[in-house]
Design a protein around this motif. Structure first.
Motif, PDB file in Angstrom:
ATOM      1  N   MET A   1      -3.361 -10.674  -0.338  1.00 32.56           N
ATOM      2  CA  MET A   1      -3.733  -9.375  -0.917  1.00 32.56           C
ATOM      3  C   MET A   1      -2.650  -8.334  -0.616  1.00 32.56           C
ATOM      4  N   GLY A   2      -1.568  -8.790  -0.003  1.00 28.61           N
ATOM      5  CA  GLY A   2      -0.511  -7.852   0.352  1.00 28.61           C
ATOM      6  C   GLY A   2      -0.710  -7.171   1.692  1.00 28.61           C
TER       7      GLY A   2
ATOM      8  N   PHE B   1       3.582  -7.253  -1.532  1.00 29.19           N
ATOM      9  CA  PHE B   1       4.560  -6.228  -1.214  1.00 29.19           C
ATOM     10  C   PHE B   1       3.801  -5.173  -0.426  1.00 29.19           C
ATOM     11  N   LEU B   2       3.032  -4.322  -1.104  1.00 28.66           N
ATOM     12  CA  LEU B   2       2.094  -3.416  -0.427  1.00 28.66           C
ATOM     13  C   LEU B   2       0.691  -4.006  -0.563  1.00 28.66           C
ATOM     14  N   PRO B   3      -0.266  -3.604   0.306  1.00 29.11           N
ATOM     15  CA  PRO B   3      -1.646  -4.051   0.112  1.00 29.11           C
ATOM     16  C   PRO B   3      -2.129  -3.679  -1.293  1.00 29.11           C
ATOM     17  N   GLY B   4      -2.475  -4.678  -2.083  1.00 34.78           N
ATOM     18  CA  GLY B   4      -3.046  -4.426  -3.397  1.00 34.78           C
ATOM     19  C   GLY B   4      -2.057  -4.212  -4.517  1.00 34.78           C
TER      20      GLY B   4
ATOM     21  N   GLY C   1       3.244  -3.589 -13.350  1.00 37.43           N
ATOM     22  CA  GLY C   1       2.650  -3.550 -12.025  1.00 37.43           C
ATOM     23  C   GLY C   1       1.724  -2.365 -11.876  1.00 37.43           C
ATOM     24  N   ILE C   2       0.850  -2.429 -10.863  1.00 41.48           N
ATOM     25  CA  ILE C   2      -0.063  -1.326 -10.558  1.00 41.48           C
ATOM     26  C   ILE C   2       0.139  -0.925  -9.101  1.00 41.48           C
ATOM     27  N   TYR C   3       0.428   0.365  -8.902  1.00 41.82           N
ATOM     28  CA  TYR C   3       0.643   0.878  -7.537  1.00 41.82           C
ATOM     29  C   TYR C   3      -0.700   1.183  -6.879  1.00 41.82           C
ATOM     30  N   PRO C   4      -0.985   0.621  -5.704  1.00 43.61           N
ATOM     31  CA  PRO C   4      -2.271   0.861  -5.041  1.00 43.61           C
ATOM     32  C   PRO C   4      -2.347   2.204  -4.317  1.00 43.61           C
ATOM     33  N   PHE C   5      -1.206   2.675  -3.817  1.00 42.36           N
ATOM     34  CA  PHE C   5      -1.180   3.902  -3.013  1.00 42.36           C
ATOM     35  C   PHE C   5      -0.055   4.792  -3.520  1.00 42.36           C
ATOM     36  N   ASP C   6      -0.122   6.084  -3.180  1.00 39.85           N
ATOM     37  CA  ASP C   6       1.044   6.939  -3.367  1.00 39.85           C
ATOM     38  C   ASP C   6       2.172   6.286  -2.581  1.00 39.85           C
ATOM     39  N   SER C   7       3.262   5.967  -3.250  1.00 41.68           N
ATOM     40  CA  SER C   7       4.358   5.335  -2.517  1.00 41.68           C
ATOM     41  C   SER C   7       5.647   5.518  -3.297  1.00 41.68           C
ATOM     42  N   PRO C   8       6.787   5.351  -2.637  1.00 48.48           N
ATOM     43  CA  PRO C   8       8.042   5.421  -3.363  1.00 48.48           C
ATOM     44  C   PRO C   8       8.113   4.274  -4.362  1.00 48.48           C
TER      45      PRO C   8
ATOM     46  N   VAL D   1      -7.212   0.499  -6.902  1.00 51.90           N
ATOM     47  CA  VAL D   1      -7.241  -0.959  -6.936  1.00 51.90           C
ATOM     48  C   VAL D   1      -7.289  -1.567  -5.541  1.00 51.90           C
ATOM     49  N   PHE D   2      -7.215  -0.721  -4.503  1.00 49.04           N
ATOM     50  CA  PHE D   2      -7.327  -1.246  -3.135  1.00 49.04           C
ATOM     51  C   PHE D   2      -8.150  -0.269  -2.311  1.00 49.04           C
ATOM     52  N   GLN D   3      -9.288  -0.756  -1.791  1.00 48.24           N
ATOM     53  CA  GLN D   3     -10.155   0.083  -0.963  1.00 48.24           C
ATOM     54  C   GLN D   3     -10.471  -0.678   0.312  1.00 48.24           C
ATOM     55  N   THR D   4     -10.124  -0.092   1.444  1.00 49.17           N
ATOM     56  CA  THR D   4     -10.306  -0.832   2.704  1.00 49.17           C
ATOM     57  C   THR D   4     -11.761  -1.237   2.912  1.00 49.17           C
ATOM     58  N   GLN D   5     -12.708  -0.418   2.414  1.00 52.92           N
ATOM     59  CA  GLN D   5     -14.114  -0.711   2.697  1.00 52.92           C
ATOM     60  C   GLN D   5     -14.754  -1.670   1.684  1.00 52.92           C
ATOM     61  N   ALA D   6     -14.022  -2.021   0.633  1.00 47.73           N
ATOM     62  CA  ALA D   6     -14.570  -2.954  -0.357  1.00 47.73           C
ATOM     63  C   ALA D   6     -14.374  -4.396   0.126  1.00 47.73           C
ATOM     64  N   ASP D   7     -15.151  -5.329  -0.425  1.00 44.96           N
ATOM     65  CA  ASP D   7     -15.015  -6.734  -0.057  1.00 44.96           C
ATOM     66  C   ASP D   7     -14.892  -7.590  -1.323  1.00 44.96           C
TER      67      ASP D   7
END
Lengths: 288, 244
Positions: A25-26, B140-143, B179-186, B199-205
């Motif tokens: 999941m990265g 690369f990054l989470p999500g 691609g889809i960026y999960p977080f504000d990032s460069p 597309v990425f939530q730490t509290q989701a399963d």
């Protein structure tokens, strides 16, 4: 035990053995950068070896004891002061209510680990209490310590058990490496630019990766090849298009598109924790 | 009808605690199928010592504990599993239909791409939304979601100077990929739109909404609809089905 942060230090986080099993999941496995220091600090206070510890970066916190217990600090280049008195290294320290603890960095320290006796009440995500920062986003907010926070553990009166665990070796600047998947993309000249010579850590370097002041050229026929993104790990040495070697750390990316020319030995990963901007290291190929 | 799969596999050590498996089945989609089938079988069979696997396009990184297994043992086990995989082992994945807004202010590279691709914005968006995308990797990054099958007409270069901040949930294209960026990032990819959810939530399963081998179609919505969708729970915004 209960400790209050009077000051937090530059960046003080909770770290444990990390969260392996989520790279698809990265999510990097993460965790304490120096595992042997974490284990030994926990051993000294009678905690499970993989229990959470505080990871201190460059400048340490000032803590006030509210409820007593034991702590132990492992980290080259840092001193633990109890009410202003330097404590002997590699020993657990008993702390009583009202005591003041300061983790003081001397000139060379980059990271140190403080264990706190008892069971931590830590926020866990994907099975780990370790902090993880992605860009400016903290994925485990409870693992970041700031002024005024109170760290509380539930006492379990376990004495440190006799063990064959040895204290961590003092950090060395020689990092053992083996060839990575794209090692053949380097010719003799490129290998000579990267291996067995002193290279310097430059800014920005952090838990994601260490950048170096290298300028290494790939083999002529590989310079314009666009790689298909493929798995990387902590300790992978990637070469950017500009020829800069980046050593990925435990919070690093999970897949990458730059040539993976070298891979650091697992046992050398702990040493990387103690390299800060301006420090030098030598990548040394393991004879096989 | 034969159910076995034809492909070439190369396994090599990658440091003292990982193996890299490279798959060549003729093209990216076919190779990706084999990687996903092999990955699914490896996790199902609980091979001793494996700590995690990282699939990406045509490769699978297999990490292990050197105290519990060794390179040659694991290589033999992976070869044995690879010999038995067949088309039924290819995970089906999910089929998603998701709304996205391709209007300003979400399409940061709209004007530049109109010039570069010699097309007006509406035809670029129509072309993008007509295709079905395959999730080739999450990493690369989470999500961060790597999408393949971008139409050739949308091939474009990365920015020479990456943006310091790409907003979370941005949809981006670069080269042959989307691609889809999960977080504000460069990021240096070209930004063409945004999703009305994260597309990425730490509290989701599981925390990552999309997984490798999923298929995604985008449905363009106008900014008013987009803003309304942003306020709604994610489950009511996206359509999901198991493939086939």
């Amino acid at each position: 035990m209960k400790l209050q942060f009077v000051t937090s230090g530059l960046r003080t986080t909770t770290q444990d053995l990390g969260r392996p099993g989520h790279t698809h999941m990265g999510v990097p496995s993460g965790g304490a950068l120096d595992r042997s220091a974490m284990r030994y600090a926990n051993h000294l206070v009678g905690n499970a070896l993989g229990a959470p510890v505080l990871e201190v970066t460059l400048s340490g916190p000032h803590l006030r004891c509210l409820e007593g217990g034991r702590v132990a600090l492992i980290g080259s280049g840092f001193d633990l002061l109890l009410n202003g008195e330097p404590q002997r290294a590699l020993l657990p320290i008993s702390v009583n209510p009202g005591d003041e603890l300061v983790i003081k960095s001397s000139e060379n320290g980059c990271r140190a680990y403080l264990s706190v006796s008892g069971e931590w009440r830590a926020e866990r995500w994907l099975g780990s209490a370790s902090a993880l920062r992605i860009g400016s986003h903290e994925l485990v907010p409870g693992a970041i310590w700031i002024r005024g926070d109170i760290l509380e553990t539930r006492d379990r009166s376990v004495e440190p058990w006799p063990s064959t665990l040895l204290p961590p070796q003092p950090p060395s600047d020689i990092i053992r490496v083996s060839p990575g998947p794209e090692y053949e993309w380097l010719d003799e000249h490129g290998r000579a630019q990267l291996l067995s010579k002193r290279i310097r850590v430059i800014d920005p370097s952090n838990r994601v990766g260490l950048r170096t002041n290298t300028q290494v050229q790939l083999r002529e026929d590989k310079r314009r090849v666009e790689m298909v993104s493929s798995g990387v790990q902590p300790g992978t040495v990637q070469l950017t298009h500009g020829g800069q070697a980046i050593i990925l750390m435990r919070d690093g990316q999970t897949i990458g598109g730059y040539p993976r020319v070298l891979q650091c030995a697992s046992q050398s990963l702990d040493q990387l924790a103690h390299l800060k901007v301006g420090d030098e290291l030598i990548l040394s190929l393991i004879d096989s | 009808m034969t159910l076995s799969l034809a492909f070439k596999m190369a396994i090599r050590p990658f440091g003292d605690s990982a193996l890299l498996v490279d798959i060549d089945a003729g093209n990216t989609d076919a190779s990706s199928d084999i990687v996903m089938a092999l990955n699914a079988q490896l996790s199902q069979q609980c091979i001793r010592g494996i700590t995690q696997t990282t699939p990406s396009y045509n490769s699978l990184l297999v990490s292990f504990e050197p105290e519990r297994t060794q390179h040659p043992v694991l290589q033999t086990e992976i070869h044995a599993i690879a010999d038995t995989i067949n088309v039924q082992d290819i995970p089906k994945g999910n089929q998603w239909s998701i709304p996205a807004c391709f209007d300003a202010p979400y399409a940061l590279d709209c004007a530049a791409l109109e010039t570069e691709l010699s097309q007006d914005w509406q035809s670029i968006v129509d072309c993008f939304c007509a295709a079905e995308y395959r999730v080739h990797a999450v990493g690369f990054l989470p999500g961060f979601t790597y999408l393949g099958n971008l139409p050739d007409a949308l091939y474009c270069n990365r920015l020479r100077d990456p943006r310091a901040t790409v907003p979370a949930s941005s949809i981006a294209i670069a080269g042959t990929q989307a691609g889809i960026y999960p977080f504000d990032s460069p990021g240096g990819w070209r930004i063409i739109g945004r999703l009305p959810f994260t597309v990425f939530q730490t509290q989701a399963d599981p925390p990552a909404l999309f997984q490798a081998n999923d298929r995604i179609r985008f449905e363009a919505v106008n900014p008013e609809v987009f803003e309304a969708l942003e306020q709604r729970p994610i489950a009511s915004v996206i359509k999901q089905a198991t493939r086939r």
